[in-house]
Design a protein around this motif. Structure first.
Motif, PDB file in Angstrom:
ATOM      1  N   LEU A   8      57.417-137.713  61.013  1.00 23.55           N
ATOM      2  CA  LEU A   8      57.151-136.732  59.967  1.00 23.55           C
ATOM      3  C   LEU A   8      56.044-137.171  59.021  1.00 23.55           C
ATOM      4  O   LEU A   8      55.530-136.365  58.265  1.00 23.55           O
ATOM      5  N   ARG A   9      55.666-138.439  59.050  1.00 31.71           N
ATOM      6  CA  ARG A   9      54.631-138.908  58.131  1.00 31.71           C
ATOM      7  C   ARG A   9      53.266-138.314  58.453  1.00 31.71           C
ATOM      8  O   ARG A   9      52.390-138.297  57.606  1.00 31.71           O
ATOM      9  N   THR A  10      53.050-137.895  59.680  1.00 33.45           N
ATOM     10  CA  THR A  10      51.757-137.317  60.031  1.00 33.45           C
ATOM     11  C   THR A  10      51.929-135.841  60.313  1.00 33.45           C
ATOM     12  O   THR A  10      52.992-135.383  60.704  1.00 33.45           O
ATOM     13  N   VAL A  11      50.878-135.112  60.112  1.00 33.60           N
ATOM     14  CA  VAL A  11      50.898-133.697  60.425  1.00 33.60           C
ATOM     15  C   VAL A  11      50.099-133.490  61.698  1.00 33.60           C
ATOM     16  O   VAL A  11      49.483-134.414  62.217  1.00 33.60           O
ATOM     17  N   THR A  12      50.090-132.265  62.219  1.00 32.36           N
ATOM     18  CA  THR A  12      49.510-132.027  63.539  1.00 32.36           C
ATOM     19  C   THR A  12      48.044-132.414  63.642  1.00 32.36           C
ATOM     20  O   THR A  12      47.588-132.807  64.700  1.00 32.36           O
ATOM     21  N   GLN A  43      54.846-136.026  50.404  1.00 24.14           N
ATOM     22  CA  GLN A  43      55.549-137.313  50.448  1.00 24.14           C
ATOM     23  C   GLN A  43      56.778-137.291  49.540  1.00 24.14           C
ATOM     24  O   GLN A  43      57.837-137.763  49.900  1.00 24.14           O
ATOM     25  N   ARG A  44      56.622-136.743  48.333  1.00 26.10           N
ATOM     26  CA  ARG A  44      57.760-136.683  47.409  1.00 26.10           C
ATOM     27  C   ARG A  44      58.852-135.770  47.953  1.00 26.10           C
ATOM     28  O   ARG A  44      60.041-136.079  47.840  1.00 26.10           O
ATOM     29  N   ALA A  45      58.477-134.643  48.549  1.00 29.59           N
ATOM     30  CA  ALA A  45      59.474-133.729  49.128  1.00 29.59           C
ATOM     31  C   ALA A  45      60.191-134.401  50.297  1.00 29.59           C
ATOM     32  O   ALA A  45      61.409-134.298  50.436  1.00 29.59           O
ATOM     33  N   ARG A  46      59.437-135.101  51.138  1.00 32.48           N
ATOM     34  CA  ARG A  46      60.035-135.793  52.291  1.00 32.48           C
ATOM     35  C   ARG A  46      60.981-136.892  51.813  1.00 32.48           C
ATOM     36  O   ARG A  46      62.058-137.083  52.350  1.00 32.48           O
TER      37      ARG A  46
END
Length: 190
Positions: free
Chosen positions: A143-147, A157-160
């Motif tokens: 989830l740290r990277t986007v497509t 990052q804060r939401a994750r």
């Protein structure tokens, strides 16, 4: 001093059964809990992927099992076609063995993820047809990277962080890193 060795154990928890394999050749291996692991041969790239996953350097794990008989590969492919293995838990453990190749303690979980993709490729050779089973496993750090390959923004990052660890305080990492640019490192004067 007793010589000890390591064994890499992999558990694929599929919808209808759990497949257990260990990296090596020879007979089946029975762990301390009585679980039976079948031998499999990982490619060298797969072992490097396992090492990177253990060290926390990889957020995906790509395993390739070689020297799989065509009938076993066909049954794996058929199983994936009838009930999808995508999203099934995949656990990699390391087990320390004593000088008699018996378990010395409990296995240590070093990587946990979910199966993202599975494919089977056949290869013809002088010994007949051998199949390669390729498994791609992802974990929560995917989830740290986007497509497009970029990293998450401060807001993302804060939401994750709030989802992964709801009891923790608000994630201030992205605010603190730019402040470090203006800091001076002072070394002790001995």
């Amino acid at each position: 001093m007793a010589i000890k060795s390591l064994r890499i154990l992999c558990d694929a928890v599929l919808p209808e059964e759990t497949i257990r394999i260990w990296d090596g050749s020879g007979g089946r291996f029975v762990d301390g809990d009585g679980n039976i692991y079948r031998p499999a041969q990982f490619t060298e790239d797969a072992l490097q992927s396992v090492e990177a996953a253990i060290n926390g350097e990889a957020y995906t794990l790509a395993l390739s099992l070689i020297s799989v008989s065509q009938s076993a590969a066909d049954s794996i492919w058929d199983y994936d076609e009838t009930s999808s293995v995508q999203g099934s838990p995949f656990i990699v453990r390391i087990l320390i063995l004593d000088e008699f190749e018996q378990p010395d303690g409990d296995p240590i979980v070093v990587f946990t993820g979910e199966i993202d993709n599975l494919d089977v490729a056949d290869e013809a050779g002088a010994d007949g047809i051998k199949s390669i089973v390729n498994i791609e496993i992802t974990n929560r750090f995917t989830l740290r990277t986007v497509t497009n390959g970029s990293v998450l923004s401060d807001v993302d990052q804060r939401a994750r962080s709030a989802v992964l660890n709801p009891s923790a305080a608000d994630d201030q990492f992205c605010k603190r890193v730019p402040l470090m640019r203006d800091q001076t490192i002072k070394w002790p004067n001995w």
